[in-house]
Design a protein around this motif. Structure first.
Motif, mmCIF file in Angstrom:
data_model
loop_
_atom_site.group_PDB
_atom_site.id
_atom_site.type_symbol
_atom_site.label_atom_id
_atom_site.label_comp_id
_atom_site.label_asym_id
_atom_site.label_seq_id
_atom_site.Cartn_x
_atom_site.Cartn_y
_atom_site.Cartn_z
ATOM 1 N N MET A 235 -18.764 96.921 23.904
ATOM 2 C CA MET A 235 -20.030 96.231 23.666
ATOM 3 C C MET A 235 -20.107 95.847 22.199
ATOM 4 O O MET A 235 -19.661 96.596 21.314
ATOM 5 C CB MET A 235 -21.207 97.120 24.051
ATOM 6 C CG MET A 235 -22.568 96.431 23.914
ATOM 7 S SD MET A 235 -23.928 97.440 24.557
ATOM 8 C CE MET A 235 -23.904 98.769 23.360
ATOM 9 N N SER A 236 -20.670 94.689 21.923
ATOM 10 C CA SER A 236 -20.863 94.246 20.549
ATOM 11 C C SER A 236 -22.236 93.593 20.418
ATOM 12 O O SER A 236 -22.738 92.975 21.365
ATOM 13 C CB SER A 236 -19.764 93.268 20.125
ATOM 14 O OG SER A 236 -19.769 92.118 20.947
ATOM 15 N N LEU A 237 -22.822 93.760 19.242
ATOM 16 C CA LEU A 237 -24.158 93.223 18.971
ATOM 17 C C LEU A 237 -24.108 92.441 17.664
ATOM 18 O O LEU A 237 -23.755 93.004 16.615
ATOM 19 C CB LEU A 237 -25.184 94.347 18.865
ATOM 20 C CG LEU A 237 -26.598 93.937 18.437
ATOM 21 C CD1 LEU A 237 -27.224 93.027 19.486
ATOM 22 C CD2 LEU A 237 -27.457 95.157 18.159
ATOM 23 N N LEU A 238 -24.418 91.168 17.731
ATOM 24 C CA LEU A 238 -24.495 90.324 16.551
ATOM 25 C C LEU A 238 -25.929 90.424 16.020
ATOM 26 O O LEU A 238 -26.786 89.591 16.319
ATOM 27 C CB LEU A 238 -24.130 88.887 16.923
ATOM 28 C CG LEU A 238 -23.826 87.899 15.801
ATOM 29 C CD1 LEU A 238 -22.618 88.352 14.986
ATOM 30 C CD2 LEU A 238 -23.590 86.509 16.365
ATOM 31 N N LEU A 252 -23.558 87.247 8.188
ATOM 32 C CA LEU A 252 -22.965 87.756 9.427
ATOM 33 C C LEU A 252 -23.059 89.271 9.466
ATOM 34 O O LEU A 252 -22.649 89.956 8.524
ATOM 35 C CB LEU A 252 -21.487 87.348 9.534
ATOM 36 C CG LEU A 252 -20.705 87.931 10.720
ATOM 37 C CD1 LEU A 252 -21.254 87.398 12.037
ATOM 38 C CD2 LEU A 252 -19.215 87.634 10.608
ATOM 39 N N GLY A 253 -23.608 89.792 10.554
ATOM 40 C CA GLY A 253 -23.668 91.225 10.755
ATOM 41 C C GLY A 253 -23.395 91.554 12.215
ATOM 42 O O GLY A 253 -24.060 91.041 13.119
ATOM 43 N N LYS A 254 -22.392 92.391 12.449
ATOM 44 C CA LYS A 254 -21.987 92.707 13.818
ATOM 45 C C LYS A 254 -21.582 94.167 13.904
ATOM 46 O O LYS A 254 -20.904 94.684 13.015
ATOM 47 C CB LYS A 254 -20.807 91.814 14.224
ATOM 48 C CG LYS A 254 -20.270 92.039 15.633
ATOM 49 C CD LYS A 254 -19.096 91.103 15.904
ATOM 50 C CE LYS A 254 -18.517 91.293 17.286
ATOM 51 N NZ LYS A 254 -17.376 90.376 17.545
ATOM 52 N N ILE A 255 -22.022 94.840 14.966
ATOM 53 C CA ILE A 255 -21.556 96.196 15.250
ATOM 54 C C ILE A 255 -20.923 96.190 16.635
ATOM 55 O O ILE A 255 -21.302 95.411 17.508
ATOM 56 C CB ILE A 255 -22.705 97.234 15.189
ATOM 57 C CG1 ILE A 255 -23.837 96.851 16.144
ATOM 58 C CG2 ILE A 255 -23.204 97.403 13.764
ATOM 59 C CD1 ILE A 255 -24.937 97.901 16.237
ATOM 60 N N ARG A 256 -19.953 97.077 16.816
ATOM 61 C CA ARG A 256 -19.218 97.083 18.078
ATOM 62 C C ARG A 256 -18.791 98.504 18.422
ATOM 63 O O ARG A 256 -18.660 99.372 17.541
ATOM 64 C CB ARG A 256 -17.979 96.179 17.981
ATOM 65 C CG ARG A 256 -16.967 96.654 16.949
ATOM 66 C CD ARG A 256 -15.757 95.735 16.854
ATOM 67 N NE ARG A 256 -14.750 96.269 15.938
ATOM 68 C CZ ARG A 256 -14.725 96.013 14.646
ATOM 69 N NH1 ARG A 256 -15.641 95.205 14.109
ATOM 70 N NH2 ARG A 256 -13.791 96.555 13.881
#
Length: 394
Positions: A235-238, A252-256
């Motif tokens: 799963m990833s969340l932008l 840009l910020g993303k967690i996965r």
């Protein structure tokens, strides 16, 4: 097709190595003009029988390597409607090779001065086929995709080797010219049938979820353990898009995060005990020997469980990018051949050896200090740290 490839490492026909080891007070002209004595034996500058006079090797050792390869695939695609698609493809990698190597009489490094000849030929094939059905649709802000498929992979090879020593006639390189000869033949085949499913869901262009499920059936494992399952979820969340962040400083910020289990089989014929027929002709009866590797009749597939979390950050319109990952992996039932006592009549035994864990971090920094219409300057830095621990041994 290649003739007379140079020897590598410490092979006796590695002329580059011989020249590099030669003392500086020995003239190359003397070595070149004095390769054999009155009896036809090699003249060397040293007493080490591992190496040749490099000029003798150039004149009296050689090889021929002939290889042909074919690669190709066929594919078809059927769009049943705007939501359903079926794809089928099959491909093959086929190799045929023929390799000869030889060395004349007179050099101790070549079968103690008797001369030698080797001829290997064979074919190998990898055949891979897939069929995949995919359904995709959009509902409001959701994009959904689901697939079901099957795969078949077959690996096959057949090699024939003949070797001879003690030549009868000089400079005639054919197996019939050698007093001592022996041959061997090896056949290798492996098949894996697989069934799998994939699913993907995204929402609003900022939230993504993917999952897979797969089952393999391998011919290299015992019947009770030849089927094994594995899967993955990520799963990833932008969050920069979710929070509506629009800035030239932070863009840009993303967690996965992800979890996966992977299965693995082994090479063929490690679960069966077979005899090797000896080629000796000095006895009036047939002699057979057991292999040096004791098979495991209850071998299990390897499994690796892993998870990771990470983040990606972009600054100044992605001219500065940071990527950080932390991961952990645990591998169980590793398949390997471990040494055992020679009193068992075997050198090693195939076992599911144990459990190994691995954890670590990965960090990557990319930047573009200078960016113009005609010139870009990109810099990259990465750092990795990993720790492995043997958790248990069987």
């Amino acid at each position: 097709k290649v003739n007379n490839q140079p020897g590598l490492a410490e092979s006796s026909n590695n002329t580059s190595l011989q020249l590099s080891l030669m003392p500086r007070d020995i003239r190359l002209e003397d070595v070149r003009n004095n390769t054999v004595d009155a009896n036809g034996n090699e003249i060397k500058w040293n007493l080490d029988n591992t190496f040749n006079n490099p000029y003798w090797a150039l004149d009296n050792m050689g090889n021929n390597d002939d290889k042909n390869r074919f690669q190709g695939f066929l594919a078809t695609n059927w769009d049943i409607n705007s939501h359903i698609n079926i794809t089928a493809k099959t491909g093959m990698d086929y190799i045929a090779f023929d390799y000869k190597s030889f060395g004349a009489r007179g050099a101790q490094a070549v079968s103690n001065g008797l001369g030698e000849y080797s001829h290997s030929s064979g074919k190998s094939r990898i055949w891979n086929s897939d069929i995949l059905a995919t359904y995709s649709t959009s509902i409001s802000k959701f994009n959904i995709s689901a697939s079901l498929g099957s795969n078949y992979r077959n690996e096959w090879s057949n090699n024939l080797n003949v070797n001879g020593t003690d030549s009868k006639v000089p400079n005639f390189y054919n197996i019939s010219n050698y007093k001592n000869s022996y041959s061997s033949e090896a056949i290798y085949e492996k098949g894996v049938y697989s069934y799998y499913g994939l699913g993907s869901v995204s929402y609003g262009g900022f939230l993504y979820l993917d999952a897979t499920l797969r089952n393999d059936n391998s011919s290299t494992l015992p019947k009770d353990n030849d089927s094994y399952w594995y899967h993955s979820e990520n799963m990833s969340l932008l969050f920069s898009k979710l929070l509506g962040i629009e800035s030239n400083i932070f863009n840009l910020g993303k967690i996965r995060g992800s979890y996966a289990r992977v299965g693995n089989d082994t090479s063929p014929y490690r679960t069966q005990a077979v005899y090797t027929i000896d080629q000796t002709v000095t006895l009036p009866y047939t002699v057979a020997s057991i292999p040096s590797n004791l098979p495991d009749f209850d071998l299990r597939p390897e499994t690796s469980d892993s998870w990771e979390i990470g983040t990606e950050l972009g600054f100044f319109n992605n001219r500065l990018q940071l990527d950080f990952t932390y991961y952990q992996t645990e591998t169980k039932d590793q398949i390997m051949a471990v040494p055992i006592s020679a009193t068992t009549a075997y050198d090693s035994k195939v076992v599911n050896a144990g459990t190994i864990s691995n954890k670590g971090i990965e960090f990557q920094l990319n930047s573009t200090p200078i960016e113009t219409l005609n010139f870009d300057w990109n810099l990259g830095f990465n750092f990795t740290k990993s720790n492995s621990i043997v958790e248990s041994l069987n």
